[in-house]
Design a protein around this motif. Structure first.
Motif, PDB file in Angstrom:
ATOM      1  N   LEU A 250      -3.264   4.576   5.463  1.00 38.20           N
ATOM      2  CA  LEU A 250      -4.429   4.083   4.917  1.00 38.20           C
ATOM      3  C   LEU A 250      -4.826   4.422   3.633  1.00 38.20           C
ATOM      4  O   LEU A 250      -5.109   3.653   2.387  1.00 38.20           O
ATOM      5  N   ASN A 251      -4.878   5.721   3.103  1.00 37.65           N
ATOM      6  CA  ASN A 251      -5.024   6.517   2.100  1.00 37.65           C
ATOM      7  C   ASN A 251      -3.979   6.226   1.125  1.00 37.65           C
ATOM      8  O   ASN A 251      -4.538   5.953   0.045  1.00 37.65           O
ATOM      9  N   LEU A 252      -2.845   6.464   1.502  1.00 38.70           N
ATOM     10  CA  LEU A 252      -1.807   6.007   0.581  1.00 38.70           C
ATOM     11  C   LEU A 252      -2.084   4.558   0.214  1.00 38.70           C
ATOM     12  O   LEU A 252      -1.837   4.135  -1.205  1.00 38.70           O
ATOM     13  N   SER A 253      -2.393   3.521   0.916  1.00 35.22           N
ATOM     14  CA  SER A 253      -2.333   2.314   0.696  1.00 35.22           C
ATOM     15  C   SER A 253      -3.452   1.914  -0.364  1.00 35.22           C
ATOM     16  O   SER A 253      -3.648   1.168  -1.273  1.00 35.22           O
ATOM     17  N   ALA A 254      -4.529   2.483  -0.177  1.00 32.79           N
ATOM     18  CA  ALA A 254      -5.807   2.588  -1.188  1.00 32.79           C
ATOM     19  C   ALA A 254      -5.481   3.081  -2.295  1.00 32.79           C
ATOM     20  O   ALA A 254      -6.028   2.433  -3.339  1.00 32.79           O
ATOM     21  N   ARG A 255      -4.723   4.289  -2.432  1.00 27.87           N
ATOM     22  CA  ARG A 255      -4.321   4.893  -3.621  1.00 27.87           C
ATOM     23  C   ARG A 255      -3.043   3.777  -4.547  1.00 27.87           C
ATOM     24  O   ARG A 255      -3.530   3.752  -5.613  1.00 27.87           O
ATOM     25  N   VAL A 256      -2.385   3.193  -3.664  1.00 28.99           N
ATOM     26  CA  VAL A 256      -1.576   2.388  -4.409  1.00 28.99           C
ATOM     27  C   VAL A 256      -2.320   1.270  -4.890  1.00 28.99           C
ATOM     28  O   VAL A 256      -1.884   0.654  -6.164  1.00 28.99           O
ATOM     29  N   THR A 257      -3.094   0.747  -4.070  1.00 28.25           N
ATOM     30  CA  THR A 257      -3.905  -0.487  -4.580  1.00 28.25           C
ATOM     31  C   THR A 257      -4.620  -0.266  -6.097  1.00 28.25           C
ATOM     32  O   THR A 257      -4.696  -0.903  -6.927  1.00 28.25           O
ATOM     33  N   ARG A 258      -5.437   0.845  -6.006  1.00 28.66           N
ATOM     34  CA  ARG A 258      -6.153   1.359  -7.117  1.00 28.66           C
ATOM     35  C   ARG A 258      -5.251   1.615  -8.226  1.00 28.66           C
ATOM     36  O   ARG A 258      -5.517   1.331  -9.512  1.00 28.66           O
ATOM     37  N   LEU A 259      -3.919   2.246  -8.276  1.00 31.31           N
ATOM     38  CA  LEU A 259      -3.217   2.386  -9.354  1.00 31.31           C
ATOM     39  C   LEU A 259      -2.518   1.296  -9.675  1.00 31.31           C
ATOM     40  O   LEU A 259      -2.231   1.013 -11.043  1.00 31.31           O
ATOM     41  N   THR A 260      -2.448   0.220  -8.979  1.00 26.23           N
ATOM     42  CA  THR A 260      -1.898  -1.218  -9.498  1.00 26.23           C
ATOM     43  C   THR A 260      -3.009  -1.742 -10.219  1.00 26.23           C
ATOM     44  O   THR A 260      -2.500  -2.365 -11.300  1.00 26.23           O
ATOM     45  N   TRP A 261      -4.310  -1.680  -9.694  1.00 28.62           N
ATOM     46  CA  TRP A 261      -5.316  -2.533 -10.616  1.00 28.62           C
ATOM     47  C   TRP A 261      -5.370  -1.503 -11.987  1.00 28.62           C
ATOM     48  O   TRP A 261      -5.634  -2.253 -13.117  1.00 28.62           O
ATOM     49  N   LEU A 262      -5.047  -0.163 -12.206  1.00 31.70           N
ATOM     50  CA  LEU A 262      -5.403   0.436 -13.342  1.00 31.70           C
ATOM     51  C   LEU A 262      -3.913   0.043 -14.208  1.00 31.70           C
ATOM     52  O   LEU A 262      -4.213  -0.143 -15.228  1.00 31.70           O
ATOM     53  N   ALA A 263      -2.805  -0.019 -13.509  1.00 26.51           N
ATOM     54  CA  ALA A 263      -1.619  -0.419 -14.387  1.00 26.51           C
ATOM     55  C   ALA A 263      -1.891  -1.697 -14.881  1.00 26.51           C
ATOM     56  O   ALA A 263      -1.613  -2.188 -16.007  1.00 26.51           O
TER      57      ALA A 263
END
Length: 110
Positions: free
Chosen positions: A80-93
Motif C-alpha cells: 500500500l505504501n509503495l502504491s501510494a508513492r508510485v501514484t504520487r510520483l506518477t502525478w508529479l511526472a
C-alpha cells in the motif's frame, strides 16, 4: 521471500521427532499383540502420547498461522505504501511533462 523465513523458523527438530515416532504408533495400531487387553474406555499410554503430539502440532500450526498472518499484514502494508508513492510520483511526472510541453509551446509561439 516470506516462505523462506517461515521455513527457517519452523520447529524442525520437533517435527522430525514426531515424524520418527509415527511409524511405530501406526504399526502398533494395525497389528495389536494377541495378548493385548480388550479395548476399554481408559486411554492407553500410546494414545495419550499421540494426543499430546497432536496438541503440540496443533499449537505449532497455530503459531505458524499467526506468524504468516503477521507477515501478510506487513507485506500488504508495504505494498500500500509503495502504491501510494508510485501514484504520487506518477502525478508529479505528469505535471512535469505538462509543464515541459507548455514551455515548449510558449517558446515556439514567440
Amino acid at each position: 521471500m516470506g516462505w523462506e523465513s517461515l521455513l527457517k523458523l519452523a520447529p524442525w527438530g520437533e517435527i522430525a521427532k514426531a515424524a520418527a515416532r509415527v511409524p511405530d504408533l501406526v504399526r502398533g495400531m494395525r497389528n495389536p499383540s494377541p495378548d493385548a487387553a480388550p479395548a476399554t474406555s481408559t486411554p492407553v499410554p500410546d494414545a495419550e502420547r499421540l494426543v499430546a503430539e497432536i496438541i503440540r502440532i496443533d499449537n505449532n500450526v497455530g503459531h505458524l498461522r499467526a506468524y504468516s498472518e503477521q507477515q501478510a499484514t506487513a507485506v500488504a502494508t508495504a505494498m500500500l505504501n509503495l502504491s501510494a508513492r508510485v501514484t504520487r510520483l506518477t502525478w508529479l511526472a505528469a505535471a512535469a511533462l505538462l509543464a515541459a510541453i507548455v514551455a515548449i509551446v510558449v517558446s515556439t509561439v514567440r
